[in-house]
Scaffold this motif. Structure first.
Motif, mmCIF file in Angstrom:
data_model
loop_
_atom_site.group_PDB
_atom_site.id
_atom_site.type_symbol
_atom_site.label_atom_id
_atom_site.label_comp_id
_atom_site.label_asym_id
_atom_site.label_seq_id
_atom_site.Cartn_x
_atom_site.Cartn_y
_atom_site.Cartn_z
ATOM 1 N N UNK A 35 -48.563 10.268 -1.175
ATOM 2 C CA UNK A 35 -47.725 10.896 -0.148
ATOM 3 C C UNK A 35 -48.087 10.383 1.245
ATOM 4 N N UNK A 36 -48.821 11.131 2.105
ATOM 5 C CA UNK A 36 -48.907 10.686 3.496
ATOM 6 C C UNK A 36 -50.307 10.688 4.103
ATOM 7 N N UNK A 37 -51.047 11.790 4.056
ATOM 8 C CA UNK A 37 -52.318 11.856 4.781
ATOM 9 C C UNK A 37 -53.294 10.777 4.323
ATOM 10 N N UNK A 38 -53.557 10.699 3.007
ATOM 11 C CA UNK A 38 -54.454 9.684 2.487
ATOM 12 C C UNK A 38 -53.912 8.279 2.660
ATOM 13 N N UNK A 39 -52.648 8.026 2.264
ATOM 14 C CA UNK A 39 -52.080 6.696 2.487
ATOM 15 C C UNK A 39 -52.078 6.262 3.944
ATOM 16 N N UNK A 62 -46.659 6.145 -6.507
ATOM 17 C CA UNK A 62 -46.740 7.153 -5.456
ATOM 18 C C UNK A 62 -45.464 7.995 -5.437
ATOM 19 N N UNK A 63 -45.627 9.316 -5.283
ATOM 20 C CA UNK A 63 -44.468 10.212 -5.256
ATOM 21 C C UNK A 63 -43.402 9.760 -4.262
ATOM 22 N N UNK A 64 -43.842 9.226 -3.110
ATOM 23 C CA UNK A 64 -42.898 8.909 -2.043
ATOM 24 C C UNK A 64 -42.023 7.702 -2.359
ATOM 25 N N UNK A 65 -42.352 6.969 -3.416
ATOM 26 C CA UNK A 65 -41.473 5.849 -3.788
ATOM 27 C C UNK A 65 -40.067 6.344 -4.119
ATOM 28 N N UNK A 66 -39.947 7.608 -4.537
ATOM 29 C CA UNK A 66 -38.629 8.168 -4.892
ATOM 30 C C UNK A 66 -38.057 9.060 -3.798
ATOM 31 N N UNK A 67 -38.745 9.150 -2.663
ATOM 32 C CA UNK A 67 -38.289 10.028 -1.591
ATOM 33 C C UNK A 67 -37.259 9.316 -0.714
ATOM 34 N N UNK A 68 -36.058 9.185 -1.236
ATOM 35 C CA UNK A 68 -34.984 8.567 -0.484
ATOM 36 C C UNK A 68 -33.669 9.271 -0.809
ATOM 37 N N UNK A 69 -32.575 8.866 -0.147
ATOM 38 C CA UNK A 69 -32.508 7.760 0.804
ATOM 39 C C UNK A 69 -33.132 8.101 2.162
ATOM 40 N N UNK A 83 -38.295 3.155 -1.088
ATOM 41 C CA UNK A 83 -37.923 4.142 -0.068
ATOM 42 C C UNK A 83 -38.527 3.842 1.301
ATOM 43 N N UNK A 84 -37.792 4.231 2.327
ATOM 44 C CA UNK A 84 -38.290 4.089 3.693
ATOM 45 C C UNK A 84 -39.552 4.915 3.891
ATOM 46 N N UNK A 85 -39.615 6.096 3.267
ATOM 47 C CA UNK A 85 -40.798 6.955 3.402
ATOM 48 C C UNK A 85 -42.039 6.230 2.891
ATOM 49 N N UNK A 86 -41.951 5.668 1.692
ATOM 50 C CA UNK A 86 -43.088 4.928 1.134
ATOM 51 C C UNK A 86 -43.466 3.761 2.037
ATOM 52 N N UNK A 87 -42.472 3.073 2.563
ATOM 53 C CA UNK A 87 -42.713 1.917 3.421
ATOM 54 C C UNK A 87 -43.512 2.280 4.663
ATOM 55 N N UNK A 88 -43.385 3.514 5.128
ATOM 56 C CA UNK A 88 -44.005 3.905 6.394
ATOM 57 C C UNK A 88 -45.516 4.015 6.324
ATOM 58 N N UNK A 89 -46.097 4.106 5.121
ATOM 59 C CA UNK A 89 -47.521 4.426 5.022
ATOM 60 C C UNK A 89 -48.310 3.515 4.094
ATOM 61 N N UNK A 90 -47.764 2.376 3.703
ATOM 62 C CA UNK A 90 -48.452 1.568 2.685
ATOM 63 C C UNK A 90 -48.482 0.073 2.973
ATOM 64 N N UNK A 91 -48.299 -0.282 4.222
ATOM 65 C CA UNK A 91 -48.389 -1.684 4.619
ATOM 66 C C UNK A 91 -49.809 -2.236 4.399
ATOM 67 N N UNK A 92 -49.886 -3.529 4.168
ATOM 68 C CA UNK A 92 -51.157 -4.269 4.081
ATOM 69 C C UNK A 92 -52.025 -3.902 2.877
#
Length: 426
Positions: A35-39, A62-69, A83-92
């Motif tokens: 999700x978000x805090x750890x990622x 990750x759960x957020x892979x399906x959190x779209x659109x 998903x855009x949500x997943x993209x926001x916290x998993x770069x690099x």
């Protein structure tokens, strides 16, 4: 600080300029969080150069892979399912899939942990014990491991077993009691902040805690367990509002966009919308009055000093509103900026990225992605002169680096990796 392991070599995403070594190059991080805090913490460490391995469930991730659109679009404009949500916290990061429900998967993650400097997880309290992946178990195989646990309520206390979510923490931690229109005003009632702010702040605290633990390890050669709770973080970030209660005995209340201790410091109506005026001292107030065409207000005994302005807040705000409604936001900002008065518009997100200053700071980046020519992301705001942030990988597709990581971290042969895949461990 010295770091025991060397990062495996891997190809950077397309970008201009040579790839420099990041500040945390050589640091190995095993990210078991979702999700978000750890990622968010994992992404920040990765941006700073760490080799962050995201361990995900085969098939789902990750759960957020399906959190779209919304979803990332391919070259033809069709949704890719990323998903855009997943993209926001998993770069690099690099993605590895492992089935933790199987003993072989648990053993594989334990092997990875034995090679890691840091592990981040946000399972429920005790959730990893059944897999032998709790701190006590991994401390036996890797005493240097910095193990960061992120939960809603922490490892101790009566609420420890409960699941925790950002929205819940904003309410329980007091933030929503401060956010929203005041009682009696139109639209009154508590509101959450428009982003998962408690999660984000917890990710930032986790990053600080991890680096502090690494510094301690440098002196002692010993890792440690970090117990980080969303509720604790939310309470800590109440800042001056908590101090108002603890020191002054005052329970802060919702005030809309107004400030409890500074006036004028809020939004004001204009002919075409709203603007913000943020006056922080009496000198700025005098400049503001002159810009508004009402210089006499700065010498009025009701308004001359900030304590008086706070006391006569309603009178002053009504007077200012009567003036600001006569010009557009753009006109007022030009006037206020020329006078040296802190001010600004209330931008929508599209206007944020159209802003000339934001563009000059390069807060929007483009990264190559396997499913799309480019993905647009928000840049990391940290500017380091000698070891700048590098954008090596777009947010990874599920399991994209499984073989690569098992080879680099564990020196596994192709046959061993294929056997794991055949048995659906990875």
């Amino acid at each position: 600080m010295s770091i025991e392991h060397k990062s495996a070599s891997f190809e950077p995403a397309s970008m201009s300029g040579p790839l420099q070594q990041g500040a945390l190059a050589g640091l190995r991080v095993l990210d078991l969080s979702r999700v978000l805090a750890g990622p968010w913490a994992g992404q920040l460490l990765a941006d700073l150069g760490a080799d962050v391995i995201k361990v995900e469930r085969p098939g789902t991730g990750d759960d957020t892979r399906t959190w779209g659109p919304p979803w990332l679009a391919d070259a033809d404009g069709d949704a890719t399912g990323e998903s855009a949500y997943y993209m926001s916290a998993n770069r690099n990061k690099r993605s590895v899939t492992v089935d933790l429900s199987q003993p072989e998967g648990q053993a594989l993650v334990k092997q990875l942990a034995s090679k890691a400097d840091v592990l981040i997880e946000n399972f429920k309290v005790g959730g990893l014990s059944q897999y032998g992946l709790d701190y006590a178990s991994l401390d036996e195989v890797n005493p240097r491991l910095v193990y960061c646990s992120i939960t809603g309520f922490g490892q101790t206390g009566p609420y420890a077993p409960r699941a925790g979510y950002d929205f819940l923490m904003q309410g329980m931690g007091g933030l929503m009691s401060l956010t929203g229109r005041a009682d009696g005003a139109d639209g009154e009632g508590p509101l959450k902040v428009g982003v998962a702010l408690t999660d984000i702040m917890t990710g930032l605290y986790a990053t600080v805690a991890i680096q502090a633990a690494l510094a301690h390890r440098e002196r002692t050669c010993k890792g440690q367990h970090i117990d980080l709770a969303l509720l604790d973080v939310q309470i800590a970030c109440l800042a001056n509002q908590a101090a108002s209660y603890l020191i002054g005995g005052v329970v802060p209340k919702r005030m809309g966009n107004a400030h409890p201790s500074i006036v004028p410091y809020q939004d004001f109506p204009t002919a075409d919308g709203y603007m913000i005026i943020a006056v922080g001292n009496d000198g700025q107030f005098a400049k503001c009055c002159a810009a508004l065409g009402r210089p006499e207000w700065s010498s009025d005994e009701r308004f001359a000093r900030n304590p008086q302005r706070v006391k006569h807040r309603d009178e002053l705000i009504a007077l200012i509103c009567g003036v600001t409604a006569g010009r557009t936001t753009g006109e007022w900002i030009s006037i206020m900026e020329a006078a040296g008065v802190p001010c600004g518009p209330v931008n929508t997100i599209d206007k944020v990225f159209e802003d000339a200053h934001v563009q000059s700071r390069e807060m929007r980046i483009e990264m190559a992605h396997p499913l799309s020519e480019n993905v647009s992301l928000v840049a990391n705001p940290i500017r380091l002169s000698e070891s700048p942030v590098q954008y090596r990988h777009a947010p990874p597709m599920l399991g994209a680096h499984t073989e690569e990581v098992l080879d680099a971290w564990l020196d596994m042969s192709g046959a061993e990796i294929e056997a794991l895949r055949h048995n659906r461990i990875i």
